[in-house]
Every structure is written in structure tokens, then in C-alpha cells.
Design a protein around this motif. Structure first.
Motif, PDB file in Angstrom:
ATOM      1  N   GLY A 381     -22.266  21.781  34.793  1.00  0.00           N
ATOM      2  CA  GLY A 381     -23.661  22.178  34.920  1.00  0.00           C
ATOM      3  C   GLY A 381     -24.147  23.143  33.866  1.00  0.00           C
ATOM      4  O   GLY A 381     -25.156  23.828  34.055  1.00  0.00           O
ATOM      5  N   ASN A 382     -23.467  23.214  32.713  1.00  0.00           N
ATOM      6  CA  ASN A 382     -23.915  24.076  31.625  1.00  0.00           C
ATOM      7  C   ASN A 382     -24.956  23.348  30.781  1.00  0.00           C
ATOM      8  O   ASN A 382     -24.991  22.118  30.738  1.00  0.00           O
ATOM      9  CB  ASN A 382     -22.725  24.500  30.770  1.00  0.00           C
ATOM     10  N   GLY A 388     -23.544  20.607  22.263  1.00  0.00           N
ATOM     11  CA  GLY A 388     -22.441  20.952  23.140  1.00  0.00           C
ATOM     12  C   GLY A 388     -22.879  21.615  24.424  1.00  0.00           C
ATOM     13  O   GLY A 388     -22.766  22.837  24.560  1.00  0.00           O
ATOM     14  N   GLY A 389     -23.381  20.807  25.359  1.00  0.00           N
ATOM     15  CA  GLY A 389     -23.801  21.377  26.631  1.00  0.00           C
ATOM     16  C   GLY A 389     -22.678  22.108  27.347  1.00  0.00           C
ATOM     17  O   GLY A 389     -22.869  23.197  27.880  1.00  0.00           O
ATOM     18  N   GLY A 390     -21.500  21.494  27.346  1.00  0.00           N
ATOM     19  CA  GLY A 390     -20.340  22.165  27.927  1.00  0.00           C
ATOM     20  C   GLY A 390     -19.681  23.096  26.938  1.00  0.00           C
ATOM     21  O   GLY A 390     -19.455  24.277  27.233  1.00  0.00           O
ATOM     22  N   MET A 391     -19.402  22.567  25.729  1.00  0.00           N
ATOM     23  CA  MET A 391     -18.650  23.349  24.753  1.00  0.00           C
ATOM     24  C   MET A 391     -18.959  22.861  23.348  1.00  0.00           C
ATOM     25  O   MET A 391     -19.095  21.658  23.104  1.00  0.00           O
ATOM     26  CB  MET A 391     -17.154  23.221  25.024  1.00  0.00           C
ATOM     27  N   ASN A 409     -22.878  18.347  32.284  1.00  0.00           N
ATOM     28  CA  ASN A 409     -23.429  19.278  31.311  1.00  0.00           C
ATOM     29  C   ASN A 409     -24.532  18.584  30.512  1.00  0.00           C
ATOM     30  O   ASN A 409     -24.550  17.356  30.382  1.00  0.00           O
ATOM     31  CB  ASN A 409     -22.328  19.773  30.382  1.00  0.00           C
ATOM     32  N   ILE A 410     -25.425  19.371  29.929  1.00  0.00           N
ATOM     33  CA  ILE A 410     -26.575  18.817  29.213  1.00  0.00           C
ATOM     34  C   ILE A 410     -26.700  19.499  27.857  1.00  0.00           C
ATOM     35  O   ILE A 410     -26.641  20.734  27.755  1.00  0.00           O
ATOM     36  CB  ILE A 410     -27.886  19.028  30.003  1.00  0.00           C
ATOM     37  N   GLY A 411     -26.879  18.678  26.805  1.00  0.00           N
ATOM     38  CA  GLY A 411     -27.114  19.216  25.467  1.00  0.00           C
ATOM     39  C   GLY A 411     -28.060  18.334  24.687  1.00  0.00           C
ATOM     40  O   GLY A 411     -28.229  17.153  24.979  1.00  0.00           O
ATOM     41  N   ARG A 412     -28.676  18.920  23.705  1.00  0.00           N
ATOM     42  CA  ARG A 412     -29.534  18.124  22.825  1.00  0.00           C
ATOM     43  C   ARG A 412     -28.693  17.072  22.117  1.00  0.00           C
ATOM     44  O   ARG A 412     -29.082  15.910  21.998  1.00  0.00           O
ATOM     45  CB  ARG A 412     -30.217  19.046  21.814  1.00  0.00           C
ATOM     46  N   VAL A 413     -27.558  17.471  21.638  1.00  0.00           N
ATOM     47  CA  VAL A 413     -26.546  16.562  21.086  1.00  0.00           C
ATOM     48  C   VAL A 413     -25.233  16.894  21.785  1.00  0.00           C
ATOM     49  O   VAL A 413     -24.830  18.052  21.839  1.00  0.00           O
ATOM     50  CB  VAL A 413     -26.390  16.740  19.572  1.00  0.00           C
ATOM     51  N   ASN A 434     -22.178  13.571  31.819  1.00  0.00           N
ATOM     52  CA  ASN A 434     -22.837  14.474  30.882  1.00  0.00           C
ATOM     53  C   ASN A 434     -24.008  13.735  30.237  1.00  0.00           C
ATOM     54  O   ASN A 434     -23.993  12.515  30.091  1.00  0.00           O
ATOM     55  CB  ASN A 434     -21.843  14.939  29.826  1.00  0.00           C
ATOM     56  N   GLN A 435     -25.000  14.485  29.799  1.00  0.00           N
ATOM     57  CA  GLN A 435     -26.185  13.829  29.248  1.00  0.00           C
ATOM     58  C   GLN A 435     -26.833  14.646  28.145  1.00  0.00           C
ATOM     59  O   GLN A 435     -26.682  15.859  28.064  1.00  0.00           O
ATOM     60  CB  GLN A 435     -27.208  13.568  30.347  1.00  0.00           C
ATOM     61  N   GLY A 436     -27.546  13.913  27.276  1.00  0.00           N
ATOM     62  CA  GLY A 436     -28.295  14.548  26.208  1.00  0.00           C
ATOM     63  C   GLY A 436     -29.742  14.128  26.263  1.00  0.00           C
ATOM     64  O   GLY A 436     -30.125  13.235  27.005  1.00  0.00           O
TER      65      GLY A 436
END
Length: 489
Positions: A381-382, A388-391, A409-413, A434-436
């Protein structure tokens, strides 16, 4: 044979009794302090400082509020046990927003047990000010040198014009005379154990809103470090370990670092310097914030960090100005550092990153030019507005993940893991949901491997329901398929 007369006979009988009485009186070195004589009418003193100056081995201080007139309320520079008797109420040392509450100067930790023990006090409204005395700007509540134990003390609403709003732990001598065969000191001069207490609502103009550790050993045990702030680094606590080989910042025993804020790096904890180390054992780092730096929960700079049980939850790294510095590592940010599990325990290590956020990259963890070894870690859930939503790991020299989970986790990339110019391994792990959000999710891979020198060897890992792509290679990045991987839609 000598004959005794009646007088000498009486003396002979009384002498042992008199000696016993004198011996008992000499051993009774305990002193009592009561500010108004209401709780202990037979108190020896009304002032704590007067009792300390009298040299009492154990000093009991009874309920009341104690203030002072000098640069601190109480100065202790001799062996003493200072104990608050809270039978009839709190025992308060009040700096009146004008002076430090307590200065404790113990003996060299190489050569003594705890030479000063302070127990059970409420310490409030301390102020460490420039110019009152050497190092007078550090440690609004307590300034400590040497081998000192502080037990069950509650420190609040203290302020420092330098470092350590609540507590300053300071090494006055980087080069002691007591050394080991390799030339290092056995221990730093200063070793402070702060246990069973709390530091809250304290502020430092420099580093360490709650606690500041300079080239010393600090043990924070069963401690609450809440709602402190630093205009520098380390809203909760800051440790500096550039010079002393055995220096340490050791947080353990269900310690909580919660709701702290730093203008710079390390909203909760900031540690720098690789001569010492930082140890996390049974520590919760929750809801801390870095306003313009890296590491909402923890920031490491050229540091050696060991974890046993560490949870980072809902910490935030902000980047106030677009394109500026900071905003990396919502939970933890590491630059030129080492992160490794505790190898000296039979118990499993646990490292949790839960719902942390970062404006720039590494919602849970950001690492650059660092050695990263994680086992039994979970990133859940980061979120980051960057990569790197998680790391996110960039130019890391050693990178090993085992039994690690990236979940939702969610990140732009790269919603889960972003790797750039780093060779590493991912073993027996899971990358799930995980998703972007860039380009309609096209860059929302579970894992993104970026850069010609980047390679990730993946074995025994399960991929499930990551948006668009489970693994994405960019700019020459390389993915090596080991054995036992499971890839689902």
C-alpha cells in the motif's frame, strides 16, 4: 594480666555499641528532598541541587515542582542515584522556558558502570540556550555525558537552540585513553540508556527534535518518541557516527517513533556516519514527515543499519518545490548506506513498509549507492508520484531480496519495484496487484529494470495482477529468468 577498673570496664562494654552506631550513621547516606515539607516533613533539603552538592549516594525527591536560577535546574557531576518518589504526586523539574532542566556528567563508559541514575521525573519547559555554558545550546530537557541511565522519565515541551530538543547525548572526548588492541576505544566516552520513558512535543533548531546522539552509544528502550520537531534533520531522533568506531543508536524493546516532523531529512529518525551503526529491534516508525528532505520515517546517510523487527507505517517524504531536492523514500531513504537483517538472532527478522508516501520516488524505500539485503520484508500500500511505489533502488552496489512481498503499491512508473543501474536478485518472493498511472498504466509494471547496467535475476517468485506488465525493461535493462517463477495474468 592487666586489671580493668570499673571505668575501663564500662568503656570496654560501650565501645562496640558506639562504633556500631557511628558505622550505621555513616552508611545512612540517603538524602530526602521535599520542596514544601508536606510529603516528607523530615526532608534534608528543599532543593535538589543542594542535596546533590551534599554528596548523597541516593537522593529521594518527593512530589512537587522544582525550579532553578542558573543555566540549569540541576547539575549532577558525581556518582548518585536520583529517584523521584511519586507516592503523593508527580516530581517535576521545570526549566520555566529559560534554562536546561538537567545536566548529567557521568564517568567514562570505558571504565565504569552507570555512575549516574535518574529515575521517575517529569521534565518540562527546558530551554538550551547559546552562551550560558559550554554546549549549553544542546539538550533542552537533559544534557548527558559519560555512563548515565535515565529510567521512567517523561520529557516534554522542551526546546534547544542547537541540537536535541528533549535530550542531547554528547561525547566530549573522541579519543579516549582506554583502547583495544586494534587501537579503538572499547566504548565511546558516553553511553546513555534511556528506558521506559517518553520524549514528546520537543523542538530543536538543529538536529534531533526529540533526542540527539553525537558520537556516543544511545540505547532507547521501551521508549515513546512522539510529536517532536527539528528544523534540521531527525524530527524524532538524530545520530551522528562519523568518528567513534563503536558508536551506536540502538532503538529496541517496543519503541515508538510517532508523529515527528523534520524540515530536512528523516522525519522520524536520521542517522549518518559508518563508524558506528543504528539498530532497530521491535520498533514502530509511524506517521512521521520530512518536509523538504528524504526519508519520511527514516533517513540513512553513509550509515550501517541493522534491523530485527521494524515497521514503517504512513510516513511521508515531501518535495515542497517541484524539481527541488528531497521527497524520496516515504518510509526509508538510504544513501551510501548498508541495510541488513540481524544475523545474531534465532528469531525471524521482520521489515514492514505499510502505506508510506513519497513525492519523488520510493514510496516505501528509496536506496541509492547502497548495499541492500532484505529478507522477510513486505511492501504494502505504498505510493509515490515518481518511480517505485514500493521501492526504488538506483546504482546500488549489492542488492539481495529474499522472501519479499510487493503488494498493492502504486507508482507513476513501476508500482512495485524500480531498479536502475543496479545488479540484484529477487528470490522466493511475490509481486501482486501493483499498479502505475503514467500513460494509462502502460508504465505500471510490477517491476521496472532501467539502464544498461541494470539486471535482476528472479527465482521462485510469483507475479499476479500487476497492471499492464509484470516486468518491464527500459534503456537496456536486463531481466534473467531463474527457476520456479509463476506468472499469472
Amino acid at each position: 594480666m592487666t586489671q580493668l577498673n570499673s571505668t575501663s570496664t564500662v568503656r570496654a562494654l560501650l565501645l562496640p555499641l558506639l562504633l556500631g552506631t557511628l558505622t550505621a550513621h555513616a552508611a545512612a547516606s540517603d538524602l530526602h528532598v521535599d520542596d514544601d515539607g508536606m510529603d516528607y516533613p523530615n526532608a534534608d533539603y528543599t532543593s535538589i541541587q543542594d542535596a546533590v552538592d551534599a554528596g548523597g549516594g541516593t537522593i529521594y525527591v518527593h512530589a512537587g515542582t522544582y525550579t532553578g536560577t542558573g543555566s540549569e535546574v540541576v547539575m549532577i557531576n558525581r556518582t548518585v542515584d536520583l529517584i523521584a518518589d511519586t507516592t503523593y504526586g508527580d516530581v517535576v523539574i521545570d526549566g520555566q522556558n529559560w534554562r536546561r532542566c538537567l545536566t548529567v556528567l557521568g564517568r567514562d563508559a570505558d571504565t565504569s558502570t552507570y555512575s549516574i541514575n535518574v529515575e521517575g521525573f517529569t521534565i518540562v519547559n527546558g530551554r538550551a540556550r547559546f552562551g550560558q555554558a559550554p554546549n549549553s545550546e544542546h539538550g533542552g530537557g537533559i544534557y548527558a555525558e559519560g555512563k548515565v541511565q535515565i529510567y521512567r522519565c517523561e520529557i516534554s515541551s522542551c526546546y534547544s537552540e542547537g541540537n536535541g530538543g528533549g535530550i542531547a547525548v554528547f561525547n566530549p572526548n573522541l579519543y579516549n585513553n582506554t583502547t583495544t588492541s586494534n587501537g579503538y576505544d572499547s566504548y565511546p566516552y558516553t553511553h546513555v540508556r534511556f528506558s521506559g520513558g517518553s520524549v514528546d512535543n520537543c523542538i530543536a533548531d538543529g538536529d534531533g527534535g526529540g533526542i540527539w546522539n553525537w558520537e556516543s552509544n544511545l540505547d532507547a528502550v521501551d521508549t515513546k518518541i512522539h510529536l517532536n520537531g527539528a528544523y534540521g534533520r531527525g524530527g524524532g531522533t538524530a545520530g551522528h557516527h562519523w568518528c567513534v568506531h563503536n558508536g551506536s543508536t540502538d532503538l529496541y524493546g517496543t519503541t515508538e517513533v510517532w508523529g515527528n516532523t523534520a524540515e530536512g531529512d528523516g522525519g522520524g529518525v536520521f542517522v549518518e556516519g559508518n563508524e558506528g551503526f543504528v539498530f532497530f529491534r521491535e520498533v514502530d516508525i509511524v506517521s512521521n514527515r520530512s518536509l523538504t528532505g528524504d526519508g519520511g520515517g527514516i533517513c540513512l546517510l553513509n550509515a550501517d543499519a541493522i534491523f530485527r523487527t521494524l515497521t514503517l507505517t504512513q510516513n511521508d517524504a515531501d518535495q515542497v518545490n517541484a524539481g527541488g531536492s528531497g521527497g524520496n523514500g516515504g518510509g526509508l531513504a538510504a544513501r551510501s548506506s548498508i541495510i541488513r537483517p540481524d544475523s545474531n538472532t534465532a528469531f525471524p527478522n521482520t521489515l514492514l513498509f505499510l502505506e508510506n508516501t513519497a513525492d519523488c520516488s520510493g514510496g516505501g524505500l528509496f536506496a541509492k549507492n547502497s548495499d541492500i539485503e532484505l529478507e522477510a520484508a513486505q511492501f504494502e500500500g505504498n505510493m509515490t508520484l515518481g518511480k517505485g511505489g514500493g521501492m526504488a533502488a538506483i546504482s546500488c552496489t549489492d542488492f539481495e531480496l529474499e522472501e519479499v512481498t510487493f503488494l498493492e503499491n502504486i507508482g507513476r512508473v513501476a508500482g512495485g519495484l524500480y531498479l536502475k543501474n543496479t545488479y540484484g536478485t529477487l528470490t522466493d518472493s511475490s509481486v501482486l496487484y501493483n499498479q502505475g498511472f503514467m500513460n494509462g498504466g502502460m508504465n505500471g509494471a510490477g517491476i521496472t529494470i532501467d539502464g544498461g547496467s541494470a539486471e535482476l535475476v528472479i527465482s521462485g517468485t510469483n507475479f499476479w495482477q500487476n497492471t499492464k506488465k509484470h516486468i518491464m525493461k527500459a534503456n537496456g535493462g536486463k531481466f534473467t529468468d531463474g527457476t520456479g517463477n509463476s506468472v499469472q495474468p
